[in-house]
Design an enzyme around this catalytic site. Structure first.
Site, short mmCIF file in Angstrom:
data_model
loop_
_atom_site.label_atom_id
_atom_site.label_comp_id
_atom_site.label_asym_id
_atom_site.label_seq_id
_atom_site.Cartn_x
_atom_site.Cartn_y
_atom_site.Cartn_z
N GLY A 13 0.79 -1.23 0.00
CA GLY A 13 0.00 0.00 0.00
C GLY A 13 0.82 1.27 0.00
O GLY A 13 0.90 1.97 -0.99
N GLU A 14 1.44 1.57 1.11
CA GLU A 14 2.26 2.78 1.23
C GLU A 14 3.71 2.44 1.49
O GLU A 14 4.47 3.26 1.99
CB GLU A 14 1.72 3.66 2.37
N GLU A 15 4.12 1.23 1.16
CA GLU A 15 5.49 0.81 1.41
C GLU A 15 6.24 0.62 0.10
O GLU A 15 5.69 0.18 -0.90
CB GLU A 15 5.51 -0.49 2.22
#
Length: 82
Positions: A13-15
């Site tokens: 996701g946000e990694e």
């Protein structure tokens, strides 16, 4: 801020995962601290650093990096941890 040999890929996701060939963990920390300093106002980022060693699989290296990332988040975010 990265070299041509460095690789960045979305990991979730946000990694994101960064491969920084030839960097020591100390070198990687410097690079990632510079990136942290370039975040737009109000945004932060945390990094986990793990150097690959021949005795382990890439998956094991990623587990160590992920654990380091969660240490960075638990320590207050917006930092680099090994």
């Amino acid at each position: 801020m990265l070299r041509e040999v460095d690789v960045v890929s979305r990991w979730g996701g946000e990694e994101f995962a960064f491969a920084l060939p030839g960097c020591t963990p100390a070198d990687a920390r410097e690079v990632l601290d510079r990136l942290r300093g370039r975040m737009p106002d109000g945004l932060t980022c945390s990094f986990g650093v793990a150097a690959w060693v021949p005795e382990e699989s890439p998956a094991e290296t990623m587990v160590r990096a992920d654990r380091a990332l969660y240490r960075a988040k638990a320590a207050g975010r917006d930092r680099v941890c090994e």
